[in-house]
Scaffold this motif. Structure first.
Motif, short mmCIF file in Angstrom:
data_model
loop_
_atom_site.label_atom_id
_atom_site.label_comp_id
_atom_site.label_asym_id
_atom_site.label_seq_id
_atom_site.Cartn_x
_atom_site.Cartn_y
_atom_site.Cartn_z
N HIS A 264 0.62 -1.25 0.09
CA HIS A 264 -0.24 -0.07 0.01
C HIS A 264 0.76 1.35 -0.09
CE1 HIS A 264 -3.71 -2.32 1.85
NE2 HIS A 264 -3.57 -2.37 0.43
N HIS A 268 0.71 3.83 -2.95
CA HIS A 268 0.20 5.29 -2.66
C HIS A 268 1.20 6.31 -3.34
CE1 HIS A 268 -0.03 8.60 0.18
NE2 HIS A 268 -1.32 8.56 -0.13
N TRP A 314 -5.45 1.37 -7.09
CA TRP A 314 -5.42 1.87 -5.55
C TRP A 314 -6.72 1.45 -4.97
CZ3 TRP A 314 -2.76 3.41 -1.69
CH2 TRP A 314 -3.25 3.75 -0.67
N THR A 318 -7.41 -1.13 -1.61
CA THR A 318 -7.75 -0.44 -0.36
C THR A 318 -9.48 -0.66 -0.05
OG1 THR A 318 -8.35 1.52 -1.29
CG2 THR A 318 -6.13 1.54 -0.59
#
Length: 348
Positions: A264, A268, A314, A318
């Motif tokens: 992540h 990010h 993404w 998430t």
């Protein structure tokens, strides 16, 4: 160019105020020059005189001048005559208005791209959400462009003249990428769940290549440990002075955290980098005066498509995992036994 179009449009409207009804949707804030904004706003507040009255007396010119001076005190009657002289033909007022709209569209798109750059580079509690929201606003503006400027056949947009150099990897980025590789070496079973991470998301090329090696081992079903990773790295030509065998063997020495956590972090950072790159390309397109609005809109959508691809990954990475239990299977309904009597035929 836009300034001359604004002057020609205002001159046409001073010569023939009835042209106000035929220039299409236009607002004062779409003019780049403050004096021109004041003049057009004054024209919108006044009732155009009849053509006969306008030819007989300068009522229209005096009314526009008096109304515009409330926001542009330095405006003079001589400038109105200058505007009239710069207008080639008042019958072309609609074409001049389209050029004014195009200039405003270019400036607005440049402004939104600048905001996207700021959102992608300004630290904050949740910079990814801010950058994606700004990208959505930029996309909405492109939808407005499609309404005002219908698509037409023409040359494809040129590539921006200057490409954004990839920023040097920070120590934090290098550290987080290395921790991800160590976690994947120690827990390779987590790699199949991380299809949302690509090797292009890494800031350091050797780290990206090592991630590709880990992915290849997992897909082939080869056991993953420091020795097999070292052998794959050697086959791929990854071992050099700055990337020694000892460093690869130390991957699983002290893994910390889960692969998903560090993945992540890497994704990010890749999302913000792509947002910055997208904004830079759109800014370069808006500053190229030789590009048409159609080329500008097409090139901007292509730049945003790359950001949308990273955004989709993404979101997949998430998104909360659904905890809803599977629906219980309904009990089978026993079939009705045949009665030996033929079914009654339905009548109309």
């Amino acid at each position: 160019m836009v300034r001359y179009a604004e002057q020609a449009l205002l001159g046409a409207l001073l010569l023939a105020p009835e042209r106000l009804k035929s220039i299409g949707p236009l607002e004062p804030d779409q003019f780049a020059d403050a004096v021109h904004r004041a003049l057009f706003a004054a024209m919108q507040t006044l009732v155009p005189p009849a053509p006969e009255a306008h030819r007989a007396r300068p009522v229209w010119l005096n009314g526009v001048l008096d109304a515009a001076r409330s926001t542009a005190p330095a405006l003079t009657a001589s400038y109105l005559h200058t505007l009239i002289q710069t207008c080639p033909r008042d019958a072309h007022a609609a074409a001049y208005a389209q050029v004014v709209r195009a200039g405003h569209t270019r400036r607005t798109l440049h402004y939104h791209a600048t905001l996207l750059t700021r959102a992608a580079t300004t630290p904050g509690p949740d910079p990814a959400t801010v950058a994606l929201a700004q990208a959505d606003a930029l996309t909405a503006h492109l939808d407005d462009i499609a309404t005002l400027f219908p698509a037409h056949s023409g040359p494809t947009p040129r590539a921006p003249g200057s490409e954004l150099d990839r920023p040097d990897a920070s120590e934090t980025a290098l550290h987080e990428e290395w921790l991800l590789l160590a976690a994947l070496t120690a827990h390779p079973d987590g790699l199949p769940r991380m299809r949302w991470l690509h090797e292009a998301d890494f800031t350091h090329p050797p780290h990206a290549a090592l991630f590709a090696a880990l992915t290849a081992l997992t897909r082939r079903g080869t056991p993953v440990d420091p020795i097999t990773v070292l052998a794959e790295a050697q086959h791929r030509g990854l071992l050099h002075d700055g990337f020694s065998p000892e460093k690869v063997l130390g991957l699983a020495a002290s893994p910390a955290g889960t692969p998903e956590h560090w993945g992540h972090k890497v994704l990010h950072r890749a999302l913000l980098t792509q947002a910055h790159t997208t904004a830079h390309r759109i800014v370069a397109l808006t500053t190229d005066e030789t590009s048409t609005i159609h080329q500008l809109a097409t090139g901007s959508r292509r730049a945003l498509a790359a950001l949308s691809a990273v955004h989709a990954r993404w979101h997949h990475a998430t998104a909360p995992v659904s905890t809803t239990p599977a629906r219980a299977r309904a009990p089978a309904v026993p079939a009705a036994r045949p009665t030996g009597r033929p079914a009654t035929r339905a009548r109309p």
